[in-house]
Scaffold this motif. Structure first.
Motif, PDB file in Angstrom:
ATOM      1  N   GLU A 258       0.817  -1.217   0.000  1.00 23.07           N
ATOM      2  CA  GLU A 258       0.000   0.000   0.000  1.00 23.07           C
ATOM      3  C   GLU A 258       0.850   1.266   0.000  1.00 23.07           C
ATOM      4  N   ASP A 259       2.059   1.245   0.602  1.00 27.75           N
ATOM      5  CA  ASP A 259       2.909   2.442   0.635  1.00 27.75           C
ATOM      6  C   ASP A 259       3.356   2.848  -0.762  1.00 27.75           C
ATOM      7  N   VAL A 260       3.612   1.861  -1.632  1.00 26.56           N
ATOM      8  CA  VAL A 260       4.029   2.169  -3.007  1.00 26.56           C
ATOM      9  C   VAL A 260       2.901   2.871  -3.758  1.00 26.56           C
ATOM     10  N   TRP A 261       1.670   2.377  -3.621  1.00 31.10           N
ATOM     11  CA  TRP A 261       0.540   3.000  -4.315  1.00 31.10           C
ATOM     12  C   TRP A 261       0.293   4.423  -3.798  1.00 31.10           C
ATOM     13  N   ILE A 262       0.410   4.621  -2.493  1.00 33.51           N
ATOM     14  CA  ILE A 262       0.189   5.956  -1.924  1.00 33.51           C
ATOM     15  C   ILE A 262       1.275   6.921  -2.389  1.00 33.51           C
ATOM     16  N   GLU A 263       2.524   6.445  -2.484  1.00 31.57           N
ATOM     17  CA  GLU A 263       3.611   7.299  -2.970  1.00 31.57           C
ATOM     18  C   GLU A 263       3.414   7.643  -4.439  1.00 31.57           C
ATOM     19  N   ALA A 264       2.928   6.683  -5.217  1.00 37.37           N
ATOM     20  CA  ALA A 264       2.659   6.950  -6.638  1.00 37.37           C
ATOM     21  C   ALA A 264       1.562   7.994  -6.794  1.00 37.37           C
ATOM     22  N   ALA A 265       0.524   7.919  -5.968  1.00 37.30           N
ATOM     23  CA  ALA A 265      -0.543   8.919  -6.036  1.00 37.30           C
ATOM     24  C   ALA A 265      -0.045  10.295  -5.622  1.00 37.30           C
ATOM     25  N   ARG A 266       0.878  10.334  -4.719  1.00 38.63           N
ATOM     26  CA  ARG A 266       1.410  11.629  -4.285  1.00 38.63           C
ATOM     27  C   ARG A 266       2.228  12.303  -5.380  1.00 38.63           C
ATOM     28  N   GLU A 271      -5.796  14.103 -11.286  1.00 40.85           N
ATOM     29  CA  GLU A 271      -6.593  13.160 -12.071  1.00 40.85           C
ATOM     30  C   GLU A 271      -5.861  11.834 -12.243  1.00 40.85           C
ATOM     31  N   MET A 272      -4.566  11.916 -12.487  1.00 44.14           N
ATOM     32  CA  MET A 272      -3.779  10.692 -12.637  1.00 44.14           C
ATOM     33  C   MET A 272      -3.700   9.932 -11.314  1.00 44.14           C
ATOM     34  N   ALA A 273      -3.679  10.674 -10.195  1.00 45.60           N
ATOM     35  CA  ALA A 273      -3.609  10.030  -8.888  1.00 45.60           C
ATOM     36  C   ALA A 273      -4.877   9.231  -8.616  1.00 45.60           C
ATOM     37  N   LYS A 274      -6.049   9.736  -9.056  1.00 47.80           N
ATOM     38  CA  LYS A 274      -7.292   9.002  -8.840  1.00 47.80           C
ATOM     39  C   LYS A 274      -7.282   7.665  -9.572  1.00 47.80           C
ATOM     40  N   SER A 275      -6.776   7.659 -10.799  1.00 45.34           N
ATOM     41  CA  SER A 275      -6.720   6.396 -11.545  1.00 45.34           C
ATOM     42  C   SER A 275      -5.759   5.414 -10.887  1.00 45.34           C
ATOM     43  N   ILE A 276      -4.656   5.942 -10.350  1.00 42.74           N
ATOM     44  CA  ILE A 276      -3.691   5.059  -9.666  1.00 42.74           C
ATOM     45  C   ILE A 276      -4.318   4.467  -8.410  1.00 42.74           C
ATOM     46  N   ILE A 277      -5.054   5.292  -7.637  1.00 45.85           N
ATOM     47  CA  ILE A 277      -5.700   4.794  -6.420  1.00 45.85           C
ATOM     48  C   ILE A 277      -6.790   3.777  -6.780  1.00 45.85           C
ATOM     49  N   ALA A 278      -7.460   3.996  -7.907  1.00 46.54           N
ATOM     50  CA  ALA A 278      -8.464   3.015  -8.341  1.00 46.54           C
ATOM     51  C   ALA A 278      -7.812   1.656  -8.603  1.00 46.54           C
ATOM     52  N   LYS A 279      -6.644   1.643  -9.256  1.00 50.47           N
ATOM     53  CA  LYS A 279      -5.908   0.390  -9.455  1.00 50.47           C
ATOM     54  C   LYS A 279      -5.491  -0.204  -8.114  1.00 50.47           C
ATOM     55  N   ILE A 290      -5.348   3.071   1.749  1.00 53.28           N
ATOM     56  CA  ILE A 290      -5.653   3.387   0.344  1.00 53.28           C
ATOM     57  C   ILE A 290      -7.046   3.997   0.236  1.00 53.28           C
ATOM     58  N   TRP A 291      -8.040   3.445   0.949  1.00 53.07           N
ATOM     59  CA  TRP A 291      -9.376   4.037   0.934  1.00 53.07           C
ATOM     60  C   TRP A 291      -9.353   5.460   1.505  1.00 53.07           C
ATOM     61  N   ASP A 292      -8.555   5.668   2.552  1.00 52.52           N
ATOM     62  CA  ASP A 292      -8.446   7.011   3.127  1.00 52.52           C
ATOM     63  C   ASP A 292      -7.820   7.986   2.132  1.00 52.52           C
ATOM     64  N   LYS A 293      -6.821   7.517   1.379  1.00 52.88           N
ATOM     65  CA  LYS A 293      -6.219   8.368   0.342  1.00 52.88           C
ATOM     66  C   LYS A 293      -7.220   8.667  -0.763  1.00 52.88           C
ATOM     67  N   ALA A 294      -8.046   7.692  -1.091  1.00 55.30           N
ATOM     68  CA  ALA A 294      -9.064   7.918  -2.121  1.00 55.30           C
ATOM     69  C   ALA A 294     -10.066   8.974  -1.664  1.00 55.30           C
ATOM     70  N   VAL A 295     -10.419   8.970  -0.371  1.00 56.93           N
ATOM     71  CA  VAL A 295     -11.330   9.989   0.152  1.00 56.93           C
ATOM     72  C   VAL A 295     -10.682  11.367   0.095  1.00 56.93           C
ATOM     73  N   GLN A 296      -9.398  11.442   0.411  1.00 53.56           N
ATOM     74  CA  GLN A 296      -8.696  12.721   0.390  1.00 53.56           C
ATOM     75  C   GLN A 296      -8.615  13.313  -1.012  1.00 53.56           C
TER      76      GLN A 296
END
Length: 733
Positions: A258-266, A271-279, A290-296
């Protein structure tokens, strides 16, 4: 080999120094040493007697200065005060000597070297008046002038050298052909932006770090922290696109981290971060982060609610997601959501308490009862139940609930932590639940405290609550402590001071009324109560309290003085006289006699005051204030001789009373007898060497007399003897 005097070191050398030293030689040395010691003791008496005779003979020929004036000093003891007063002042002869010094002023010619140095500083040549110099330094010209020596500085040559160095530096920065500068003004800012800041380290260090992290990701591609560190290194060096490429590759290699996905979204745009969090959600649907990052990443409230509901479908037992979802809802919807939340998370105290706050009184009681059944080991549910009863004016149940809480927790083998419960009491105080706060304090304050440590520990608790502005809790501590130590005057006094500073007048007076009931012999409590009534303007009530105090303490000096002061402040002088007369007959202390004399003095009855002081001196001849008051009254009547005699007598009987010494010195100073005042202060400092007030008055005396040097010398001595004098002198200046 021949033995010579040189080899034996003269006659003091040892012929057998290199031979063996056995036990017999040691015994012989001990015997000879004892004989020498015995002979020295026999000669010691004669030697000491001879030395005493020589010293006595020397003292007879050349006696000490102290011995020369012994007979004169003995005669000084027979002098009277009038003889001392008749001694004339010593005149100041320093100005006279200065005027007699009529020597003519002398002038010394200035050396040539000084003139030459001053001229050289002003930029003029001093080698010759005509500016002529030779090529050889240190030689004379044909006109008889001199050139500078090798050790001397020539400012002109130094200036020429500086100009040459500046020209060299400018030439290095210019083109040798056209003379134009080689700096490109257009690309100057671009070059500055490409420079790495110093705090990022050298370029070599960055390359080493890049190689190291590349080695980590190649050898262990599943190590997510290595990929994150590599991406952040590129981000710090300004290569954001390369950092994004690295983290995207990391998401492909480590899809379950999960840390890798959160760093990628950061690192990506919104818009690109939302697609990454969806993956990331598809790969890790159970990750709360990850759900908390999606809410943010969502900006709309409705979108956040949809994301949270989807998250709760996947993770229904996440307390954090339930709390975030409840915060976004209205109170009605939040109550429904919390009802579902406590079903999914029955061990969350926060969710149960939040649901109880949103329910009605009856439903809240049911909710808290269910919470106690689900979580029988938590104290917060019981405390919230007590606060609920207090909020609905059911105050009788509060103390029962807290006692039942302790019983239930002990039955479930839960340790009662006294510090945590007192912290809960402080929070209840700050949340404006005073009844619950008092109930907690009364129930847990004695838990785990030894019998001999109770008073000290409880006073520390009260001080801690007061420091944190939890005044209800502190008042509860004092109330419980006074039930255990009802006859302790110190605790009543501390509680009274607390009510005076942080309570109301009614609470303060009520506490003092109970205090004098339990401690009738405590004079200070009676006086505090009477003063409170007096300051409130209720003089008759203050008199009544003092009358009750007389009944409990008939011979108390403090209560007599307080009653006299009360009548004097209210201009009831006849009442004060009668009280003083009764006090002299009952208590008869030195302070009572002094108050009597002071009252007569303030009313202008100087003869009556002197008569009272005289009676007081007959009973208390070593009370210094009698002498001080008598001398001041005599000065007021213009009888300086009597005042001087009174101060002298007071200083003999009370040499440690500083105001007596200062008053006599002040009187002499007012009569311009500076020498006598100085002598009095010196004698006072001999009797009281560590008193800073005497040093201050002595320094002021010298300043007033114009002796600045003497004042400075006294100040230096005073700072060595009494360091506090420095503070007084700073204030004086």
């Amino acid at each position: 080999m021949s033995l010579t005097s040189t080899s034996l070191q003269g006659s003091g050398g040892s012929l057998f120094g290199g031979g063996p030293y056995d036990k017999e030689d040691e015994e012989a040395d001990i015997v000879y040493e004892s004989i020498d010691k015995r002979m020295d003791e026999r000669r010691k008496i004669r030697r000491e007697e001879r030395l005493k005779e020589e010293i006595k003979r020397y003292r007879m020929e050349k006696p000490k200065i102290q011995q020369q004036f012994e007979d004169i000093k003995r005669e000084l003891g027979t002098m009277s005060s009038d003889d001392w007063s008749a001694i004339p002042d010593v005149s100041n002869m320093t100005r006279t000597k200065k005027n007699k010094n009529t020597r003519a002023e002398r002038f010394t010619p200035v050396p040539d070297s000084v003139i030459e140095r001053i001229a050289s500083k002003q930029g003029h040549s001093t080698y010759a008046s005509s500016g002529i110099s030779t090529a050889l330094p240190g030689t004379a010209t044909s006109l008889g002038m001199k050139t500078p020596a090798p050790g001397e500085l020539d400012l002109l040559q130094i200036g020429v050298a500086k100009n040459s160095m500046l020209g060299v530096k400018l030439d290095q920065a210019s083109d040798s052909v056209t003379g134009q500068t080689v700096v490109d003004p257009r690309g100057y800012l671009t070059d500055l932006n490409s420079i790495t800041p110093r705090n990022l380290g050298d370029v070599g260090d960055i390359k080493k770090a890049r190689l190291l992290l590349q080695s980590v990701t190649n050898t262990n591609p599943k190590h997510a922290p290595g990929w994150i560190a590599a991406a952040r290194l590129e981000e710090v060096t300004g290569k954001l696109q390369q950092a994004r490429n690295i983290i995207v590759k990391a998401c492909e290699v480590c899809p379950l981290n999960e840390d890798v996905w959160i760093e990628a979204a950061r690192l990506q745009p919104s818009e690109m971060a939302k697609s990454i969090i969806a993956k990331a959600v598809r790969n890790l649907p159970q990750s709360v982060k990850i759900w908390d990052k999606a809410v943010q990443l969502e900006d709309d409230t409705m979108a956040k609610r949809r994301v949270l509901r989807k998250a709760l479908e996947n993770i229904p037992n996440s307390v954090k997601l339930w709390k975030d979802a409840v915060e976004l809802e209205e109170p009605g919807d939040a109550r429904i959501l919390l009802g579902r939340a406590v079903e999914c998370c029955p061990t969350s105290v926060e969710l149960w308490c939040a649901l109880a706050k949103l329910e009605t009184y009856e439903n809240a009681r049911k909710v808290l009862n269910k919470a106690r059944q689900k979580i029988p080991t938590d104290r917060k549910i019981w405390i919230n139940a007590a606060r609920l009863e207090e909020a609905n004016n059911n105050k009788e149940m509060v103390h029962k609930i807290i006692e039942r809480a302790l019983t239930s927790l002990k039955a479930n083998i839960v340790e009662i932590n006294r510090e945590l419960w007192l912290k809960e009491a402080e929070e209840c105080d700050q949340a404006e639940s005073p009844i619950t706060c008092q109930a907690i304090v009364r129930t847990v304050i004695a838990i785990g405290v030894e019998t001999e440590d109770r008073k000290h520990t409880w006073m520390e608790d009260a001080d801690a609550f007061t420091a944190n502005k939890a005044y209800v809790a502190a008042r509860a501590v004092y109330a419980y402590t006074l039930t255990v130590f009802a006859t302790k005057k110190s605790i009543w006094q501390r509680a009274a001071f607390f009510e005076k500073n942080h309570g109301t007048i009614e609470q303060y007076e009520s506490l003092l009324q109970r205090a004098v009931t339990y401690c009738p012999k405590a004079e200070v409590l009676w006086l505090m109560r009477a003063k409170s009534k007096w300051l409130a303007g209720n003089v008759p009530e203050a008199r009544s309290i003092l009358n009750d105090a007389f009944g409990a303490n008939p011979n108390s000096e403090e209560i007599w003085i307080a009653a006299i002061t009360l009548e004097s402040k209210n201009n009831e002088h006849e009442r004060a006289r009668k009280l003083l007369q009764k006090a002299r007959e009952t208590a008869g202390t030195a302070r009572v006699w002094m108050k009597s004399a002071r009252l007569e003095w303030c009313l202008g009855n100087l003869s009556g005051a002197l008569q009272t002081i005289q009676y007081g001196l007959g009973k208390f001849p070593e009370f210094p204030k009698f002498y001080l008051m008598k001398g001041q009254i005599e000065l007021q009547n213009g009888e300086k001789v009597k005042a001087r005699n009174t101060f002298d007598l007071g200083m003999k009987r009370c040499p440690s009373c500083i105001p007596l010494w200062v008053s006599l010195a002040t009187m002499e100073t007012s009569d311009e007898n500076i020498t006598k005042a100085r002598s009095i202060l010196e004698k006072a400092r001999v009797r009281n060497p560590q008193n800073d007030e005497l040093w201050v008055h002595a320094i002021r005396l010298e300043v007033k007399a114009g002796n600045e040097n003497v004042a400075q010398a006294l100040l230096a001595r005073a700072l060595q003897t009494c360091p506090k004098v420095g503070d007084f002198m700073v204030l004086e200046l």
